[in-house]
Design a protein around this motif. Structure first.
Motif, mmCIF file in Angstrom:
data_model
loop_
_atom_site.group_PDB
_atom_site.id
_atom_site.type_symbol
_atom_site.label_atom_id
_atom_site.label_comp_id
_atom_site.label_asym_id
_atom_site.label_seq_id
_atom_site.Cartn_x
_atom_site.Cartn_y
_atom_site.Cartn_z
ATOM 1 N N ALA A 76 44.352 49.311 30.986
ATOM 2 C CA ALA A 76 45.287 49.108 32.088
ATOM 3 C C ALA A 76 46.234 47.974 31.769
ATOM 4 C CB ALA A 76 44.524 48.766 33.361
ATOM 5 N N LEU A 77 47.441 48.071 32.320
ATOM 6 C CA LEU A 77 48.334 46.923 32.361
ATOM 7 C C LEU A 77 48.015 46.218 33.669
ATOM 8 C CD1 LEU A 77 50.696 45.159 31.428
ATOM 9 C CD2 LEU A 77 52.220 46.748 32.627
ATOM 10 N N THR A 78 47.561 44.985 33.592
ATOM 11 C CA THR A 78 47.109 44.234 34.760
ATOM 12 C C THR A 78 47.969 42.997 34.957
ATOM 13 O OG1 THR A 78 44.857 44.980 34.336
ATOM 14 C CG2 THR A 78 45.100 43.097 35.790
ATOM 15 N N THR A 79 48.304 42.708 36.200
ATOM 16 C CA THR A 79 49.039 41.480 36.470
ATOM 17 C C THR A 79 48.138 40.283 36.176
ATOM 18 O OG1 THR A 79 48.444 41.595 38.818
ATOM 19 C CG2 THR A 79 50.590 42.514 38.171
ATOM 20 N N ASP A 80 48.738 39.172 35.837
ATOM 21 C CA ASP A 80 48.015 37.960 35.456
ATOM 22 C C ASP A 80 47.152 37.450 36.611
ATOM 23 O OD1 ASP A 80 47.334 35.659 33.892
ATOM 24 O OD2 ASP A 80 48.909 34.530 34.919
ATOM 25 N N ASP A 81 45.898 37.119 36.299
ATOM 26 C CA ASP A 81 44.974 36.596 37.318
ATOM 27 C C ASP A 81 45.536 35.373 38.033
ATOM 28 O OD1 ASP A 81 43.027 38.520 36.829
ATOM 29 O OD2 ASP A 81 41.884 37.260 35.463
ATOM 30 N N ASP A 82 46.135 34.466 37.268
ATOM 31 C CA ASP A 82 46.633 33.215 37.850
ATOM 32 C C ASP A 82 47.810 33.428 38.794
ATOM 33 O OD1 ASP A 82 44.693 31.779 36.494
ATOM 34 O OD2 ASP A 82 46.000 31.374 34.779
ATOM 35 N N GLU B 58 47.066 46.987 38.962
ATOM 36 C CA GLU B 58 46.794 47.570 37.660
ATOM 37 C C GLU B 58 47.534 48.896 37.544
ATOM 38 O OE1 GLU B 58 42.242 46.139 36.870
ATOM 39 O OE2 GLU B 58 42.537 47.897 38.157
ATOM 40 N N ALA B 59 48.094 49.140 36.352
ATOM 41 C CA ALA B 59 48.795 50.395 36.088
ATOM 42 C C ALA B 59 48.155 51.075 34.890
ATOM 43 C CB ALA B 59 50.274 50.126 35.817
ATOM 44 N N PHE B 60 47.704 52.302 35.094
ATOM 45 C CA PHE B 60 47.153 53.125 34.015
ATOM 46 C C PHE B 60 48.147 54.245 33.741
ATOM 47 C CE2 PHE B 60 43.512 51.169 35.977
ATOM 48 C CZ PHE B 60 42.588 50.990 34.962
ATOM 49 N N ASN B 61 48.271 54.635 32.490
ATOM 50 C CA ASN B 61 49.160 55.724 32.120
ATOM 51 C C ASN B 61 48.601 56.440 30.900
ATOM 52 O OD1 ASN B 61 51.898 57.099 32.164
ATOM 53 N ND2 ASN B 61 51.765 56.371 30.066
#
Length: 170
Positions: free
Chosen positions: A70-76, A53-56
């Protein structure tokens, strides 16, 4: 304040890290941040289960919640793995945040988009592996962490991944 001055001067950055998460069961675990506390942060790279996760904090994200959403990578995709990985977060006012794992763009799009970094606080500290209040520990190993005051290109990210961590070429 040196980090603040460098990034505020350009309005862009890249966070590059070689990390080996100890497991994929930890949540809200802070890998690296430039923050004043759990809710007060300029930037944050964290791990939640199989996701990075990336927060800015910017003019298009929440000031009071440290750069949410947050920008989060895809769960799958399950990109966070308990092995040595090269993770890069780039930020620009045009593209917003992007996450790269092992030299490849995750494909996750920043719904918040870009924005200006003029609401950053220079009073924050750089923290590794936890929050300043020790409430979000990350279990794992860091081999290298760097913050660049430029947006690394996909070619530069791939090159840095291909070279590896701790390698020396003459």
């Amino acid at each position: 304040s040196k980090l603040f001055d460098k990034i505020a001067g350009t309005g862009v950055y890249s966070l590059e890290a070689w990390v080996a998460p100890a497991n994929v069961s930890q949540e809200e675990a802070w890998i690296m941040a430039y923050a004043g506390g759990p809710e007060n942060r300029n930037l944050l790279l964290s791990q939640s289960l199989y996701n990075y996760e990336a927060f800015n904090r910017s003019t298009v994200t929440e000031d009071n919640n440290g750069g949410s959403p947050a920008l989060t990578t895809d769960d799958d995709a399950q990109l966070a793995q308990a092995s040595l990985q090269h993770v890069v977060v780039t930020y620009s006012p045009i593209d917003g945040r992007r996450i790269y794992v092992n030299g490849a763009y995750s494909g996750d799009v920043d719904a918040a988009g870009g924005g200006l970094l003029n609401n950053w606080s220079e009073a924050y500290a750089v923290v590794l592996g936890n929050t300043t209040s020790n409430t979000n520990p990350w279990a794992g190993t860091m081999r290298m962490v760097a913050v660049h005051n430029s947006t690394l290109t996909p070619a530069q990210i791939e090159q840095n991944f291909d070279i590896g961590v701790g390698q020396k070429y003459f």
